[in-house]
Design a protein around this motif. Structure first.
Motif, PDB file in Angstrom:
ATOM      1  N   ARG A   1     -29.480  10.196   9.085  1.00  0.00           N
ATOM      2  CA  ARG A   1     -29.434   9.318  10.253  1.00  0.00           C
ATOM      3  C   ARG A   1     -29.735   7.889   9.833  1.00  0.00           C
ATOM      4  O   ARG A   1     -30.698   7.628   9.107  1.00  0.00           O
ATOM      5  N   TYR A   2     -28.890   6.982  10.297  1.00  0.00           N
ATOM      6  CA  TYR A   2     -29.047   5.551  10.058  1.00  0.00           C
ATOM      7  C   TYR A   2     -29.186   4.854  11.405  1.00  0.00           C
ATOM      8  O   TYR A   2     -28.967   5.475  12.457  1.00  0.00           O
ATOM      9  N   PRO A   3     -29.512   3.558  11.415  1.00  0.00           N
ATOM     10  CA  PRO A   3     -29.685   2.870  12.701  1.00  0.00           C
ATOM     11  C   PRO A   3     -28.460   2.923  13.610  1.00  0.00           C
ATOM     12  O   PRO A   3     -28.594   3.000  14.836  1.00  0.00           O
ATOM     13  N   THR A   4     -27.258   2.884  13.041  1.00  0.00           N
ATOM     14  CA  THR A   4     -26.055   2.810  13.873  1.00  0.00           C
ATOM     15  C   THR A   4     -25.138   4.023  13.749  1.00  0.00           C
ATOM     16  O   THR A   4     -24.064   4.046  14.355  1.00  0.00           O
ATOM     17  N   ARG A   5     -25.525   5.030  12.974  1.00  0.00           N
ATOM     18  CA  ARG A   5     -24.643   6.181  12.805  1.00  0.00           C
ATOM     19  C   ARG A   5     -25.455   7.369  12.290  1.00  0.00           C
ATOM     20  O   ARG A   5     -26.585   7.199  11.824  1.00  0.00           O
ATOM     21  N   ALA A   6     -24.856   8.523  12.372  1.00  0.00           N
ATOM     22  CA  ALA A   6     -25.421   9.733  11.771  1.00  0.00           C
ATOM     23  C   ALA A   6     -24.305  10.380  10.965  1.00  0.00           C
ATOM     24  O   ALA A   6     -23.232  10.674  11.494  1.00  0.00           O
ATOM     25  N   THR A   7     -24.563  10.586   9.689  1.00  0.00           N
ATOM     26  CA  THR A   7     -23.544  11.078   8.768  1.00  0.00           C
ATOM     27  C   THR A   7     -23.945  12.445   8.225  1.00  0.00           C
ATOM     28  O   THR A   7     -25.082  12.651   7.808  1.00  0.00           O
ATOM     29  N   LEU A   8     -22.984  13.356   8.211  1.00  0.00           N
ATOM     30  CA  LEU A   8     -23.195  14.673   7.638  1.00  0.00           C
ATOM     31  C   LEU A   8     -22.352  14.805   6.378  1.00  0.00           C
ATOM     32  O   LEU A   8     -21.142  14.595   6.398  1.00  0.00           O
ATOM     33  N   CYS A   9     -23.001  15.160   5.277  1.00  0.00           N
ATOM     34  CA  CYS A   9     -22.324  15.440   4.017  1.00  0.00           C
ATOM     35  C   CYS A   9     -22.183  16.952   3.897  1.00  0.00           C
ATOM     36  O   CYS A   9     -23.191  17.670   3.908  1.00  0.00           O
ATOM     37  N   ILE A  10     -20.938  17.442   3.804  1.00  0.00           N
ATOM     38  CA  ILE A  10     -20.720  18.881   3.842  1.00  0.00           C
ATOM     39  C   ILE A  10     -20.065  19.389   2.563  1.00  0.00           C
ATOM     40  O   ILE A  10     -19.457  18.637   1.810  1.00  0.00           O
ATOM     41  N   SER A  11     -20.205  20.684   2.352  1.00  0.00           N
ATOM     42  CA  SER A  11     -19.622  21.365   1.199  1.00  0.00           C
ATOM     43  C   SER A  11     -18.294  21.994   1.596  1.00  0.00           C
ATOM     44  O   SER A  11     -18.103  22.420   2.740  1.00  0.00           O
ATOM     45  N   SER A  12     -17.376  22.068   0.620  1.00  0.00           N
ATOM     46  CA  SER A  12     -16.078  22.702   0.847  1.00  0.00           C
ATOM     47  C   SER A  12     -15.852  23.906  -0.062  1.00  0.00           C
ATOM     48  O   SER A  12     -14.903  24.647   0.133  1.00  0.00           O
ATOM     49  N   GLN A  13     -16.707  24.069  -1.066  1.00  0.00           N
ATOM     50  CA  GLN A  13     -16.648  25.221  -1.953  1.00  0.00           C
ATOM     51  C   GLN A  13     -18.067  25.688  -2.257  1.00  0.00           C
ATOM     52  O   GLN A  13     -19.032  24.926  -2.065  1.00  0.00           O
ATOM     53  N   VAL A  14     -18.184  26.910  -2.735  1.00  0.00           N
ATOM     54  CA  VAL A  14     -19.454  27.389  -3.290  1.00  0.00           C
ATOM     55  C   VAL A  14     -19.446  26.990  -4.754  1.00  0.00           C
ATOM     56  O   VAL A  14     -18.653  27.496  -5.547  1.00  0.00           O
ATOM     57  N   GLY A  15     -20.324  26.048  -5.112  1.00  0.00           N
ATOM     58  CA  GLY A  15     -20.309  25.508  -6.458  1.00  0.00           C
ATOM     59  C   GLY A  15     -19.112  24.589  -6.646  1.00  0.00           C
ATOM     60  O   GLY A  15     -18.503  24.102  -5.684  1.00  0.00           O
ATOM     61  N   CYS A  16     -18.743  24.358  -7.909  1.00  0.00           N
ATOM     62  CA  CYS A  16     -17.618  23.474  -8.206  1.00  0.00           C
ATOM     63  C   CYS A  16     -17.101  23.793  -9.602  1.00  0.00           C
ATOM     64  O   CYS A  16     -17.882  24.069 -10.513  1.00  0.00           O
ATOM     65  N   GLY A  17     -15.782  23.728  -9.746  1.00  0.00           N
ATOM     66  CA  GLY A  17     -15.189  24.021 -11.036  1.00  0.00           C
ATOM     67  C   GLY A  17     -14.781  22.803 -11.824  1.00  0.00           C
ATOM     68  O   GLY A  17     -14.120  22.929 -12.856  1.00  0.00           O
ATOM     69  N   MET A  18     -15.169  21.614 -11.372  1.00  0.00           N
ATOM     70  CA  MET A  18     -14.716  20.390 -12.036  1.00  0.00           C
ATOM     71  C   MET A  18     -15.496  20.086 -13.314  1.00  0.00           C
ATOM     72  O   MET A  18     -15.034  19.360 -14.176  1.00  0.00           O
ATOM     73  N   GLY A  19     -16.723  20.590 -13.421  1.00  0.00           N
ATOM     74  CA  GLY A  19     -17.471  20.522 -14.674  1.00  0.00           C
ATOM     75  C   GLY A  19     -17.997  19.164 -15.073  1.00  0.00           C
ATOM     76  O   GLY A  19     -18.256  18.932 -16.260  1.00  0.00           O
ATOM     77  N   CYS A  20     -18.196  18.247 -14.133  1.00  0.00           N
ATOM     78  CA  CYS A  20     -18.763  16.942 -14.482  1.00  0.00           C
ATOM     79  C   CYS A  20     -20.199  17.139 -14.968  1.00  0.00           C
ATOM     80  O   CYS A  20     -21.032  17.693 -14.243  1.00  0.00           O
ATOM     81  N   PRO A  21     -20.535  16.704 -16.169  1.00  0.00           N
ATOM     82  CA  PRO A  21     -21.804  17.093 -16.792  1.00  0.00           C
ATOM     83  C   PRO A  21     -23.047  16.502 -16.133  1.00  0.00           C
ATOM     84  O   PRO A  21     -24.140  17.050 -16.300  1.00  0.00           O
ATOM     85  N   PHE A  22     -22.902  15.402 -15.396  1.00  0.00           N
ATOM     86  CA  PHE A  22     -24.064  14.760 -14.777  1.00  0.00           C
ATOM     87  C   PHE A  22     -24.332  15.280 -13.372  1.00  0.00           C
ATOM     88  O   PHE A  22     -25.278  14.837 -12.711  1.00  0.00           O
TER      89      PHE A  22
END
Length: 380
Positions: free
Chosen positions: A108-129
């Motif tokens: 929640r921010y002063p002017t908006r409320a943002t939801l960050c959602i998942s689209s997969q269980v885990g991830c296969g892209m393998g970005c090391p960080f």
């Protein structure tokens, strides 16, 4: 046609939110109920954010339990949650029907409320960080599993369960676990439902929905043709192929030129500026030379088509990937601004909890002794 009350092996039971209006009406008729009952049920689910059929007095009392079991099966169950920023950030760990774990974050921010959602269980892209990358890919989420994250968050805002009192969920970003373009059909169907008018969807403006990608070019090009005024976010993280090959393995499949060309074409098709996400990592991609090369690559296209979001890295415990020094962050921004690039240092949330995507799930997986196998999915 709706299947029986049991889920198919490997898949969650089909849910109202997985169906088109016509499919829901047909399914209702197949159980001997008038088709208009599907509209009534959708009004409860999308308009009132409710799944407790016992209170749906417009449905026949002797069929409510059955309707709930057939059309509104429970898909996500809270395992735990963490709060930060004086209650304005809530990160939730969810368990799915098969025991898989995903995360969502409500901010929640002063002017908006943002939801960050998942689209997969885990991830296969393998970005090391990335903490999620360390989990590997388990499976795609269904449309309804994605939409349930939104429904619960919208209800929390409406009912004042987030610090600041009652409010409204206004923004949704597909920046949680997973690569959205690798679960294309479910993600786009979810976007259409999130942005559909209330009673048919959650009524959140499509212009307030962001879909991110590490650079799955076929998905970007496909999204360009959908006619959706959503924002595209490209997780670039490096200005050249040599470095990006290390940070984003998908770059070996679709290089920076292909990714930026596709992103620019998205801008031309939608007239929406593209967000370039750039996680700043100390001594790796955060020096002045990196900023200058990034500006050169983006200015190559000759129009004001991007907004760069340098992101202070939310480090993973025990990882060699570390957040940049504040003076390097400042200089990185200065170089971009001097080159005429619009750029804003991302406000990081959850720094005092397991803030990075996948951290909470990773801790739970380790604690349970589970293992997950990784794979690189294709656009489906």
């Amino acid at each position: 046609m709706l299947a029986s009350g049991r889920h198919r092996r490997g898949r969650p039971q089909r849910h109202l939110a997985d169906m088109s209006d016509a499919e829901a009406a047909e399914a209702m008729a197949s159980f001997g109920l008038p088709q208009f009952r599907a509209r009534q049920l959708a009004s409860h689910y999308y308009g009132h954010l409710d799944v407790d059929v016992s209170g749906f007095t417009d449905l026949p009392a002797d069929r409510r339990e059955e309707i709930g079991r057939l059309f509104l099966p429970p898909l996500i169950t809270e395992v735990t949650h963490q709060t930060a920023d004086e209650g304005m950030t809530i990160k939730t760990l969810w368990r799915l029907f098969d025991g898989s774990l995903i995360e969502s974050v409500l901010m929640r921010y002063p002017t908006r409320a943002t939801l960050c959602i998942s689209s997969q269980v885990g991830c296969g892209m393998g970005c090391p960080f990335c903490a999620t990358g360390g989990l590997g890919l388990t499976r795609n989420l269904s449309t309804a599993e994605i939409l349930e994250q939104v429904r619960v968050a919208a209800r929390m805002m409406r009912d004042g369960q987030v610090a600041g009192g009652p409010g409204r969920l206004s923004n949704v970003v597909f920046m949680g676990e997973g690569e959205p373009m690798a679960n294309y059909r479910s993600v786009v169907t979810a976007v259409r439902r999130i942005s559909a008018p209330e009673t048919k969807g959650f009524g959140i403006s499509a212009r307030n929905i962001t879909v991110s990608t590490v650079g799955v070019v076929p998905g970007i090009r496909r999204l360009s043709a959908e006619g959706l005024p959503i924002r595209l976010a490209v997780s670039l993280h490096a200005p050249d192929d040599a470095l990006r090959d290390e940070l984003v393995p998908m770059n070996r499949r679709f290089d920076t030129a292909q990714v930026l060309d596709a992103a620019h074409d998205y801008f031309l098709a939608t007239k929406r500026r593209v967000s370039i996400e750039y996680a700043l990592m100390r001594g790796i991609n955060d020096q002045e030379r990196h900023a200058r090369e990034l500006a050169r690559r983006l200015n190559h296209y000759g129009d004001d088509w991007v907004h760069v979001n340098p992101i202070p890295l939310n480090p993973i415990e025990g990882s060699r990937w570390t957040a940049s020094k504040p003076e390097d962050e400042d200089r990185f921004l200065e170089v971009l601004h001097a080159a005429g690039i619009t750029a804003t240092l991302r406000d990081t949330r959850g720094s005092d909890i397991d803030g990075a995507c996948g951290q909470l799930a990773a801790r739970a997986v380790e604690g349970a002794g589970q293992t997950m196998d990784g794979d690189v999915p294709t656009v489906s």
